[in-house]
Write an enzyme that holds these catalytic residues in place. Structure first.
Site, short mmCIF file in Angstrom:
data_model
loop_
_atom_site.label_atom_id
_atom_site.label_comp_id
_atom_site.label_asym_id
_atom_site.label_seq_id
_atom_site.Cartn_x
_atom_site.Cartn_y
_atom_site.Cartn_z
N ARG A 99 39.13 38.21 43.23
CA ARG A 99 40.41 37.76 43.78
C ARG A 99 40.22 36.38 44.41
O ARG A 99 39.16 36.09 44.97
CB ARG A 99 40.90 38.73 44.86
CG ARG A 99 41.49 40.03 44.33
CD ARG A 99 42.82 39.81 43.61
NE ARG A 99 43.39 41.05 43.10
CZ ARG A 99 43.21 41.52 41.85
NH1 ARG A 99 42.49 40.85 40.98
NH2 ARG A 99 43.79 42.64 41.47
N HIS A 140 43.62 33.75 35.40
CA HIS A 140 43.58 35.19 35.67
C HIS A 140 43.73 36.00 34.36
O HIS A 140 44.64 36.82 34.21
CB HIS A 140 44.68 35.58 36.68
CG HIS A 140 44.41 36.89 37.36
ND1 HIS A 140 44.74 37.14 38.67
CD2 HIS A 140 43.82 38.03 36.92
CE1 HIS A 140 44.39 38.37 39.00
NE2 HIS A 140 43.82 38.94 37.93
P1 NDP Z 1 35.18 49.25 42.31
O1 NDP Z 1 35.93 49.79 43.47
O2 NDP Z 1 34.75 50.19 41.24
O3 NDP Z 1 33.85 48.53 42.84
C1 NDP Z 1 33.85 47.76 44.01
C2 NDP Z 1 32.41 47.47 44.42
O4 NDP Z 1 32.44 46.61 45.57
C3 NDP Z 1 31.63 48.71 44.82
O5 NDP Z 1 30.30 48.59 44.36
C4 NDP Z 1 31.65 48.66 46.34
O6 NDP Z 1 30.54 49.28 46.96
C5 NDP Z 1 31.61 47.16 46.57
N1 NDP Z 1 32.11 46.81 47.90
C6 NDP Z 1 33.37 46.96 48.40
N2 NDP Z 1 33.44 46.52 49.67
C7 NDP Z 1 32.19 46.08 49.98
C8 NDP Z 1 31.61 45.54 51.16
N3 NDP Z 1 32.33 45.33 52.27
N4 NDP Z 1 30.29 45.23 51.12
C9 NDP Z 1 29.55 45.44 50.01
N5 NDP Z 1 30.05 45.95 48.87
C10 NDP Z 1 31.35 46.28 48.86
O7 NDP Z 1 36.05 48.05 41.72
P2 NDP Z 1 36.13 47.52 40.20
O8 NDP Z 1 34.75 47.26 39.74
O9 NDP Z 1 36.97 48.41 39.38
O10 NDP Z 1 36.95 46.18 40.40
C11 NDP Z 1 36.48 45.13 41.22
C12 NDP Z 1 37.56 44.06 41.39
O11 NDP Z 1 37.69 43.27 40.20
C13 NDP Z 1 38.99 44.56 41.61
O12 NDP Z 1 39.18 44.93 42.97
C14 NDP Z 1 39.85 43.39 41.20
O13 NDP Z 1 40.13 42.58 42.31
C15 NDP Z 1 38.94 42.61 40.24
N6 NDP Z 1 39.52 42.56 38.87
C16 NDP Z 1 39.85 41.33 38.34
C17 NDP Z 1 40.36 41.24 37.06
C18 NDP Z 1 40.65 39.92 36.44
O14 NDP Z 1 41.29 39.87 35.38
N7 NDP Z 1 40.19 38.82 36.98
C19 NDP Z 1 40.60 42.45 36.24
C20 NDP Z 1 40.16 43.68 36.87
C21 NDP Z 1 39.66 43.72 38.15
P3 NDP Z 1 30.26 50.88 46.82
O15 NDP Z 1 29.92 51.09 45.36
O16 NDP Z 1 29.13 51.13 47.70
O17 NDP Z 1 31.55 51.55 47.19
C1 OXD Z 2 43.31 43.80 38.09
C2 OXD Z 2 43.62 42.46 37.66
O1 OXD Z 2 43.08 44.03 39.27
O2 OXD Z 2 44.16 42.29 36.55
O3 OXD Z 2 43.28 44.71 37.22
O4 OXD Z 2 43.32 41.50 38.36
#
Ligand code: NDP
Ligand code: OXD
Length: 316
Positions: free
Chosen positions: A231, A279
C-alpha cells in the site's frame, strides 16, 4: 417452507457492476443483488455487502448486515472507517491466482533490477553496444520480504527458485524451506541489514504505516533496491526520493501510492531510478470474488464459520 431470499449489496463503481452481477447471477440465481448508486433499496433489507472501499460511515447505516466481503486482499480501506460495525465479520480476499500474479510481478521486477535491464533499455535508445561485467550472482544477492503471509510466502518460494538468498519478516516466526525467518519489531534491523532487495508485502495497519521511511532505508545496505507492492501508506515518498538521490539506494519499483491515481505533479513519475505501475501488480478476478461471496453466504446461512475473517485487533 421456502428459505428467505438473501440480499447482497454490491458496492463497486456502477459502470463496472456487470463484472460481478453476471457471475453472481450464474452462481446464485436466488440471491437478490442490488448495486449501490444504481438501485434503490431499503438499508434494512441488506444482508451482505461485497465491496472494496465503501464510504466511511456507510456500512453502519445498514442495520442488518451479517458479513462484509472485501474485493481486495488488503482491507485497510474498511478498517480506516472508524464507524465500521465491529460485530460484522469482514472477509478478506485470498486467492491463489492473485498470489501467483503478485509473485510474477515481484519476480519480474527483482530480475529487471538484478539483470540491469533498465540500463540496457537506455543503451538501446542510444544505439550503444556495451557488455557490462556480469551482474552479481543470485546466490550472492539477498532478498527480504516484509510481510510473509499468503502472498509473501509464494513470492519467496518463486524467488528461491532463482537461487536468491531469501528472508521474510513477520510478526510470528515462520518455517519455510530456504527462507530465513525474522519475527517481531526487535528483528527488523538485522532483517533490513541483510536485504539487498526489499519487497514490501505488509498489510497497512497503524503499526506498518510509513514503515518505509528514512529510518528504515538507513538500515538497508548501500545500493539496496526497494519494491513496494503493498500500500502507498507504507512509504514516505519524499524519504525514498532523498535516499535514492543521495546514492544510498539504487532505485525502486512502486505499484501503490499514498494518493491513487498518482498525481501528475508527483516527482515519482519522472525519476530515472523509479519504475511506476498503476496498482496493477495483480488484478482480482471478479468471478472468483463472486464465488468467495456466494460460498461465504452459504456458510453463514448454514451456521458454519467463515474463512479468512479479519482480526480487527491485529488490523489484518
Ligand atoms: P497476509 O495477511 O496473508 O500477510 C501479511 C503478513 O504481514 C503476515 O506475514 C504478517 O505476519 C505480516 N505482518 C502484519 N503486520 C505486521 C507487523 N506489524 N510486523 C511484522 N509483520 C507483520 O496478507 P497478504 O499476503 O494476503 O497481502 C499482503 C498485502 O498485499 C495486502 O494487505 C495488500 O495491501 C497488498 N496487495 C496488493 C496488491 C496489488 O495489486 N498491489 C494485490 C493484493 C494484495 P504474521 O504472518 O505473523 O501474521
Ligand atoms: C488488493 C489490491 O488488496 O488489489 O487485493 O490491492
Amino acid at each position: 417452507m421456502t428459505a428467505t431470499r438473501q440480499t447482497l449489496l454490491l458496492a463497486v463503481p456502477v459502470n463496472w457492476a456487470g463484472l460481478w452481477t453476471a457471475p453472481l447471477a450464474d452462481m446464485a440465481p436466488d440471491l437478490n443483488v442490488v448495486v449501490q448508486g444504481r438501485d434503490t433499496f431499503d438499508p434494512a433489507s441488506i444482508d451482505y455487502v461485497l465491496g472494496f472501499r465503501p464510504q466511511p460511515g456507510f456500512l453502519k447505516t445498514l442495520p442488518n448486515i451479517r458479513a462484509v466481503f472485501s474485493l481486495g486482499a488488503g482491507v485497510d480501506g474498511f478498517l480506516e472507517d472508524k464507524e465500521y460495525p465491529r460485530h460484522v465479520p469482514l472477509v478478506r480476499f485470498v486467492d491463489h491466482q492473485l498470489s501467483r500474479e503478485m509473485a510474477q510481478y515481484c519476480v519480474m521486477h527483482v530480475l529487471i533490477h538484478h539483470r540491469q535491464q533498465r540500463m540496457f533499455d537506455s543503451l538501446q535508445h542510444k544505439k550503444k553496444w556495451r557488455q557490462s561485467i556480469p551482474p552479481r550472482k543470485t546466490e550472492d544477492t539477498r532478498v527480504g520480504i516484509l510481510g510473509i503471509g499468503e502472498i509473501g510466502t509464494l513470492v519467496a518460494e518463486r524467488l528461491r527458485e532463482h537461487d536468491f538468498q531469501m528472508a521474510g519478516w513477520s510478526r510470528s516466526k515462520k518455517q519455510i524451506d530456504g527462507v530465513e525467518s525474522f519475527a517481531g519489531a526487535g528483528n527488523l534491523q538485522p532483517f533490513l541489514a541483510r536485504s539487498d532487495i526489499l519487497i514490501c508485502l505488509l498489510p497497512l495497519t497503524p503499526d506498518t504505516r510509513h514503515i518505509l521511511s528514512a529510518k528504515t532505508f538507513a538500515m538497508l545496505p548501500d545500493g539496496a533496491f526497494v519494491i513496494n507492492v503493498a500500500r502507498g501508506g507504507h512509504l514516505v515518498e519524499s524519504d525514498l526520493v532523498a535516499a535514492i538521490d543521495s546514492g544510498h539506494l539504487s532505485g525502486a519499483t512502486l505499484d501503490v501510492f499514498e494518493t491513487e491515481p498518482l498525481p501528475g505533479s508527483s516527482p515519482l513519475w519522472a525519476h530515472p531510478k523509479i519504475t511506476v505501475t498503476p496498482h496493477v501488480a495483480a488484478i482480482s478476478d471478479p468471478r472468483v470474488m463472486a464465488k468467495v461471496a456466494v460460498d461465504g453466504i452459504a456458510l453463514m446461512e448454514s451456521g458454519k464459520p467463515l474463512e479468512n475473517v479479519v482480526d480487527f485487533a491485529r488490523g489484518y
